[in-house]
Each structure stands twice: as structure tokens, then as C-alpha cells.
Design an enzyme around this catalytic site. Structure first.
Site, PDB file in Angstrom:
ATOM      1  N   ASP A 199       0.827  -1.202   0.000  1.00  0.00           N
ATOM      2  CA  ASP A 199       0.000   0.000   0.000  1.00  0.00           C
ATOM      3  C   ASP A 199       0.865   1.258   0.000  1.00  0.00           C
ATOM      4  OD1 ASP A 199      -2.570   1.268   0.110  1.00  0.00           O
ATOM      5  OD2 ASP A 199      -2.144   1.778   2.198  1.00  0.00           O
TER       6      ASP A 199
ATOM      7  N   ASP B  95      -7.931  -1.786  -0.975  1.00  0.00           N
ATOM      8  CA  ASP B  95      -7.716  -1.662   0.475  1.00  0.00           C
ATOM      9  C   ASP B  95      -8.927  -2.194   1.237  1.00  0.00           C
ATOM     10  OD1 ASP B  95      -5.211  -0.587   0.253  1.00  0.00           O
ATOM     11  OD2 ASP B  95      -5.810   1.486   0.658  1.00  0.00           O
TER      12      ASP B  95
END
Length: 215
Positions: free
Chosen positions: A66, A91
Site C-alpha cells: 500500500d 484496500d
């Protein structure tokens, strides 16, 4: 707090690795997809069986994607709306897998329906926290409040507690209670955050309506 300080620190640490992937010809989107797939696999393979330590290690290794994908995009100078959309969407997928895996453990071998419900609440409330901001901004309303518990806090609290609780299988005593405590704290913090954001958007909406009526 974690987004402000920890993210900046790990971004600097991971910059050389991001540059290395760029030299190999790997795209930011590929890193996003691989990171999500690894996190989902770690959560749904290990957590439902109560293998919290190894599940946490696996998820942690992949969840840093991420930070890497965004770093790569900035180095390439091609941050795109599609990339931001893909990253944000996946996510949510990874978060759902993590709390879903914990819920599956408590619904099965963990044999605790209350904690299963708490894990599901953590999953749902985390999605709502993200949705409130996205929905407000889609209507042109600012939602300039982070709130008590954002994604970073939810993940750090849950994964650290799960990883330490997993040491119980290696003979470490009195650590298995950390995960239930963390889930309750994440659930309560997420609920507070939802209300913080809703109240902020409510105030902004009333101010926007008054301004429109005055004009």
C-alpha cells in the site's frame, strides 16, 4: 497519527525498494494487485484456523504494498485517478478479508459468537468510515476530520494483537486475550469515528444549504 508519522517513515524506508521494482519493469498497479492477493490469502488461509502469528506475518509482508505502489507512481511521475481508485478499492477488500477471517475463526473453532459479531462489526464499521468521507466528497462537501480510528489504526491494533495472541500456540502464556481486547477497542473507535465524520458532514451540509438559500 499513524498516517502522519508512520507512513512518512516507512515511505522513506521503502523508496529504494520501489525504485528497484521500477527498474525491473513492475507497474504500480501490479504491486497493488499482488499486495491485495497476498493479504487476502494470508487472512483467509491462516486466521480461520487460528494460526494468528503466521497469518499476521504473511499479511504484514504484503500490506506494505500500500506504501510501495504510491511511491512507485510518484517516482514515475504518473499518479493517476485510476491508480488511486484501484488502491482505495482493494484496500477495502484486504480489510474485509482480515476481519472476515477473524470472524470465521470465532464462528468456527474459536466458538465465540459474541466476538464473531464484534469482528463483523469491525469489518462493517471500517467500510462505513471510508464511505462517509467518499460520499461527502462526491456531493462536494468537505470531510476534514480524520477521526479517532482510521485504517492504519484499525490494522495496526488488530494485526499486532493477532500476531502476539498467536504466540499462545508456541507456549507463551496469557497472550490470547489481547485479540478480543483489540477487537472491542477497534469496534468502539470505529463507531466514534463514524459519528465524528457524520457530525462534520452534517455541519458542512447545513452551512452549504444556508449559503445556497442566502444566494
Amino acid at each position: 497519527m499513524l498516517n502522519k508519522y508512520a507512513r512518512a517513515f516507512f515511505t522513506r524506508v521503502l523508496t529504494p525498494f520501489a525504485a528497484f521494482l521500477i527498474r525491473l519493469g513492475v507497474s504500480p498497479d501490479a504491486v497493488t494487485l499482488i499486495g491485495t492477493a497476498g493479504s487476502v490469502a494470508g487472512a483467509l488461509v491462516f486466521f480461520p484456523r487460528g494460526e494468528f502469528f503466521w497469518g499476521t506475518i504473511t499479511i504484514t509482508l504484503f500490506i506494505f504494498s500500500d506504501l510501495v505502489d504510491g511511491n512507485m507512481a510518484r517516482q514515475l511521475g504518473r499518479s493517476t485517478k485510476w491508480g488511486a481508485f484501484l488502491d482505495s478499492t482493494l484496500d477495502r477488500v484486504a480489510d474485509a478479508a482480515i476481519f472476515g477471517g477473524l470472524a470465521m475463526w470465532y464462528a468456527g473453532q474459536g466458538d465465540n459468537n459474541l466476538l464473531c459479531a464484534v469482528a463483523i462489526f469491525c469489518l462493517a464499521s471500517g467500510l462505513v468510515v471510508s464511505y462517509t468521507k467518499a460520499r461527502a466528497e462526491s456531493q462536494g462537501l468537505p470531510c476534514d476530520v480524520s477521526g479517532l480510528v482510521e485504517r492504519a489504526e484499525r490494522l495496526v491494533a488488530s494485526l499486532v494483537a493477532a500476531g502476539v495472541a498467536g504466540l499462545h500456540k508456541f507456549g507463551v502464556p496469557y497472550v490470547e486475550w489481547l485479540l478480543p481486547v483489540a477487537l472491542w477497542l477497534v469496534a468502539a473507535g470505529s463507531l466514534v469515528t463514524v459519528f465524528q465524520r457524520m457530525l462534520t458532514v452534517r455541519r458542512e451540509a447545513f452551512e452549504a444549504d444556508r449559503a445556497a438559500a442566502g444566494s
